[in-house]
Each structure stands twice: as structure tokens, then as C-alpha cells.
Design a protein around this motif. Structure first.
Motif, mmCIF file in Angstrom:
data_model
loop_
_atom_site.group_PDB
_atom_site.id
_atom_site.type_symbol
_atom_site.label_atom_id
_atom_site.label_comp_id
_atom_site.label_asym_id
_atom_site.label_seq_id
_atom_site.Cartn_x
_atom_site.Cartn_y
_atom_site.Cartn_z
ATOM 1 N N PRO A 71 0.588 2.705 3.661
ATOM 2 C CA PRO A 71 1.767 2.344 2.860
ATOM 3 C C PRO A 71 1.952 3.256 1.650
ATOM 4 O O PRO A 71 1.018 3.941 1.223
ATOM 5 C CB PRO A 71 1.459 0.906 2.428
ATOM 6 N N GLU A 72 3.160 3.258 1.128
ATOM 7 C CA GLU A 72 3.446 4.056 -0.065
ATOM 8 C C GLU A 72 2.628 3.550 -1.245
ATOM 9 O O GLU A 72 2.127 4.336 -2.053
ATOM 10 C CB GLU A 72 4.941 3.980 -0.407
ATOM 11 N N ALA A 73 2.509 2.238 -1.344
ATOM 12 C CA ALA A 73 1.775 1.638 -2.467
ATOM 13 C C ALA A 73 1.231 0.283 -2.056
ATOM 14 O O ALA A 73 1.726 -0.346 -1.110
ATOM 15 C CB ALA A 73 2.691 1.500 -3.680
ATOM 16 N N VAL A 74 0.193 -0.163 -2.756
ATOM 17 C CA VAL A 74 -0.395 -1.481 -2.527
ATOM 18 C C VAL A 74 -0.587 -2.158 -3.879
ATOM 19 O O VAL A 74 -0.566 -1.501 -4.916
ATOM 20 C CB VAL A 74 -1.747 -1.387 -1.794
ATOM 21 N N VAL A 75 -0.771 -3.459 -3.859
ATOM 22 C CA VAL A 75 -1.009 -4.207 -5.098
ATOM 23 C C VAL A 75 -2.477 -4.595 -5.152
ATOM 24 O O VAL A 75 -2.985 -5.281 -4.264
ATOM 25 C CB VAL A 75 -0.122 -5.461 -5.181
ATOM 26 N N ILE A 76 -3.177 -4.145 -6.180
ATOM 27 C CA ILE A 76 -4.593 -4.434 -6.371
ATOM 28 C C ILE A 76 -4.780 -5.023 -7.760
ATOM 29 O O ILE A 76 -4.430 -4.405 -8.760
ATOM 30 C CB ILE A 76 -5.452 -3.161 -6.224
ATOM 31 N N GLY A 77 -5.312 -6.234 -7.797
ATOM 32 C CA GLY A 77 -5.525 -6.879 -9.086
ATOM 33 C C GLY A 77 -4.234 -7.112 -9.852
ATOM 34 O O GLY A 77 -4.211 -7.074 -11.087
ATOM 35 N N GLY A 78 -3.142 -7.343 -9.118
ATOM 36 C CA GLY A 78 -1.856 -7.607 -9.746
ATOM 37 C C GLY A 78 -1.103 -6.362 -10.176
ATOM 38 O O GLY A 78 0.009 -6.450 -10.692
ATOM 39 N N GLU A 79 -1.686 -5.181 -9.942
ATOM 40 C CA GLU A 79 -1.031 -3.937 -10.328
ATOM 41 C C GLU A 79 -0.743 -3.077 -9.103
ATOM 42 O O GLU A 79 -1.540 -3.021 -8.169
ATOM 43 C CB GLU A 79 -1.908 -3.151 -11.306
ATOM 44 N N GLU A 80 0.413 -2.429 -9.116
ATOM 45 C CA GLU A 80 0.785 -1.559 -8.008
ATOM 46 C C GLU A 80 0.039 -0.235 -8.106
ATOM 47 O O GLU A 80 -0.033 0.373 -9.172
ATOM 48 C CB GLU A 80 2.290 -1.293 -8.015
ATOM 49 N N LYS A 81 -0.508 0.193 -6.985
ATOM 50 C CA LYS A 81 -1.228 1.461 -6.922
ATOM 51 C C LYS A 81 -0.644 2.290 -5.786
ATOM 52 O O LYS A 81 -0.622 1.853 -4.638
ATOM 53 C CB LYS A 81 -2.715 1.231 -6.666
ATOM 54 N N LYS A 82 -0.146 3.488 -6.110
ATOM 55 C CA LYS A 82 0.399 4.363 -5.094
ATOM 56 C C LYS A 82 -0.738 5.052 -4.350
ATOM 57 O O LYS A 82 -1.740 5.436 -4.947
ATOM 58 C CB LYS A 82 1.330 5.402 -5.723
ATOM 59 N N LEU A 83 -0.573 5.196 -3.049
ATOM 60 C CA LEU A 83 -1.597 5.812 -2.219
ATOM 61 C C LEU A 83 -1.213 7.231 -1.824
ATOM 62 O O LEU A 83 -0.028 7.567 -1.711
ATOM 63 C CB LEU A 83 -1.822 4.977 -0.958
ATOM 64 N N LEU A 84 -2.219 8.054 -1.613
ATOM 65 C CA LEU A 84 -2.055 9.441 -1.166
ATOM 66 C C LEU A 84 -1.184 10.261 -2.111
ATOM 67 O O LEU A 84 -0.302 11.009 -1.689
ATOM 68 C CB LEU A 84 -1.474 9.481 0.250
ATOM 69 N N VAL A 85 -1.432 10.115 -3.394
ATOM 70 C CA VAL A 85 -0.746 10.926 -4.405
ATOM 71 C C VAL A 85 -1.796 11.508 -5.334
ATOM 72 O O VAL A 85 -2.947 11.054 -5.390
ATOM 73 C CB VAL A 85 0.265 10.095 -5.230
ATOM 74 N N GLY A 86 -1.404 12.534 -6.090
ATOM 75 C CA GLY A 86 -2.314 13.135 -7.045
ATOM 76 C C GLY A 86 -2.487 12.250 -8.260
ATOM 77 O O GLY A 86 -1.842 11.207 -8.400
ATOM 78 N N GLU A 87 -3.371 12.672 -9.160
ATOM 79 C CA GLU A 87 -3.639 11.876 -10.352
ATOM 80 C C GLU A 87 -2.394 11.678 -11.207
ATOM 81 O O GLU A 87 -2.251 10.690 -11.905
ATOM 82 C CB GLU A 87 -4.742 12.543 -11.175
ATOM 83 N N ASP A 88 -1.463 12.626 -11.138
ATOM 84 C CA ASP A 88 -0.235 12.524 -11.912
ATOM 85 C C ASP A 88 0.899 11.899 -11.107
ATOM 86 O O ASP A 88 2.049 11.878 -11.541
ATOM 87 C CB ASP A 88 0.187 13.912 -12.417
ATOM 88 N N GLY A 89 0.562 11.389 -9.921
ATOM 89 C CA GLY A 89 1.572 10.780 -9.066
ATOM 90 C C GLY A 89 2.263 11.767 -8.157
ATOM 91 O O GLY A 89 3.133 11.393 -7.372
ATOM 92 N N GLY A 90 1.880 13.050 -8.252
ATOM 93 C CA GLY A 90 2.493 14.082 -7.425
ATOM 94 C C GLY A 90 1.703 14.350 -6.153
ATOM 95 O O GLY A 90 1.122 13.441 -5.558
ATOM 96 N N THR A 91 1.644 15.608 -5.762
ATOM 97 C CA THR A 91 0.975 16.000 -4.525
ATOM 98 C C THR A 91 -0.535 15.833 -4.631
ATOM 99 O O THR A 91 -1.144 16.257 -5.616
ATOM 100 C CB THR A 91 1.285 17.475 -4.204
#
Length: 248
Positions: A71-91
């Protein structure tokens, strides 16, 4: 395969190798001319890293993973976390090729990906609950089935890609009569060499995909088995995985 590479594409599998500034090593001993086919069967980190970084690129690799079910993002501990992105949210960086760094994901998501291969290139939408009924058996909730051809709009071509990968992965003798991979995530270098916080075995038969993860309650502490030895993917998780598969 979607981008012109084949299982017979040849890369330098000698280790260690410095690729894009990172020193990559493994124990595969795949040789100077290692095919993707052999690299998959032998779990060559060097070839996979080279393939992703220098031939396919991180954006296309991440896109294929999403096609398979990440998935693009998942919810962990009530917070959304984007998957397969860099530390800055990019590549993401090259660690994507090995499931490292920011490419790590939940066991559920990885199982979903393997299930897509098990289903011949068809992705099934993930859900926890199939249905809910009241005391009289009347339906209160029913999950909605959602499937899609993962790797190509033409289901036959998507199946061809998935089946090729499955055929090659079967050459790995780790799990007889099934396809599986074992891995562990090492703790920071400040801890003892060889310690891991969690390890897992993930794979599939022709009926289902299964993931077994064994880890410590505190990700900063090592996961040890009953003998005190560090848990490895080829150890306790693989044993549990294999015994479960033998019973289904």
C-alpha cells in the motif's frame, strides 16, 4: 521483466562490490557473470542491488512492489506512515532492493505481495475480517472482494511474469515443496555482532502465502531463542513456517 530485463540478464555477482557508493556483500558466490535466475535462487544481494540501482531504478521498482500489493501508506500507532519512500518522502534509496532502510514494511504487507505471486499475478485486496454476524447469524458486515491483474492489464501476461518468478524461487532448497525466503534485521552496529531484533520466513505454496516473524518486544534489544542464540530467519521462524505448511 516489465522493463526489458529477463531472468537471463547477466550481472557481476562478485562480492563485496561497491555500487553507487555503497559496499554490498553476500555469501551467494554467484560469480562474475551471474544471471538474475541464479541470483534469485542463491539470494545474491549484490546482483539484486545492481539490478535495481543501475538497470531498473528505484521508482520503477517501487511501482512494481505497489502493483504486487504494497500500500501507499499504513497506519501504525494512530499515525500514517508512507511505505517505499525515502526519508524525505521522496524516492527511496538502493536499500529498496534488499528490503532495508526505509523499504521495511509490516509482515502483513509482505505476505500480501507473496500472495499475489501465489495467485498467478492476481492481487487480492487485503482485509482482516471476512464477515460479522449477530447472535442469530444475520450478516452485519461482509468484506468486499477486490481483485486486479497485478503486473500487466492482460491477466495472461501478468500470470506469465508471476509464474516465471515462482519457478525460479522454487530452485531455492530452503523450503521443500514451497517457495520461501528467510531474513533477519540486524540491530545497530553498537550492539554485539550477529544480534537481530527480529527475523522472519515468508513464502507461499500453491494454496496460500504465510509469514512467520519472531522478534523481541523491544526492537532495540536482541531476539534470542530458548538456548540464548540469536534468532535467524533460517532458524526458529523457518521451523514454525515449515511445520505449519506441513499441516495445511
Amino acid at each position: 521483466m516489465q522493463n526489458g530485463q529477463t531472468l537471463d540478464t547477466t550481472l557481476d555477482g562478485r562480492a563485496p562490490r561497491k555500487i553507487a557508493g555503497a559496499v554490498i556483500t553476500d555469501k551467494a558466490k554467484c560469480g562474475e557473470r551471474c544471471t538474475v535466475r541464479d541470483a534469485l535462487a542463491k539470494s545474491s544481494n549484490v546482483v539484486m542491488y545492481d539490478l535495481v540501482v543501475n538497470k531498473i531504478g528505484m521508482p520503477r521498482t517501487a511501482a512494481a512492489a505497489r502493483q504486487a500489493g504494497v500500500p501507499e501508506a499504513v497506519v501504525i500507532g494512530g499515525e500514517e506512515k508512507k511505505l517505499l519512500v525515502g526519508e524525505d518522502g521522496g524516492t527511496p534509496n538502493g536499500g529498496l532492493s534488499l528490503g532495508l532502510d526505509t523499504a521495511q514494511m509490516r509482515p502483513l504487507d509482505l505476505t500480501t505481495v507473496y500472495a499475489t505471486f501465489a495467485a498467478g499475478g492476481v492481487h487480492h485486496k487485503t482485509h482482516f475480517v471476512t464477515k460479522v454476524t449477530d447472535e442469530a447469524g444475520n450478516p452485519l458486515y461482509q468484506s468486499t472482494k477486490s481483485t486486479a491483474s497485478a503486473f500487466h492489464p492482460d491477466s495472461a501476461k501478468s500470470k506469465a511474469i508471476a509464474d516465471q518468478v515462482t519457478t525460479v524461487l522454487k530452485d531455492n532448497t530452503l523450503c521443500p515443496n514451497a517457495v520461501c525466503r528467510a531474513a533477519e534485521h540486524d540491530l545497530p552496529a553498537s550492539t554485539a555482532i550477529g544480534e537481530t531484533s527480529h527475523a522472519w520466513t515468508v513464502g507461499y505454496t500453491d494454496r496460500m502465502a504465510i509469514t512467520v516473524m519472531v522478534g523481541s518486544a523491544d526492537a532495540s534489544k536482541p531476539a534470542n531463542d530458548s538456548t540464548g542464540a540469536p534468532v535467524r530467519g533460517t532458524g526458529l521462524p523457518k521451523t514454525v513456517w515449515q511445520r505449519f505448511v506441513e499441516r495445511i
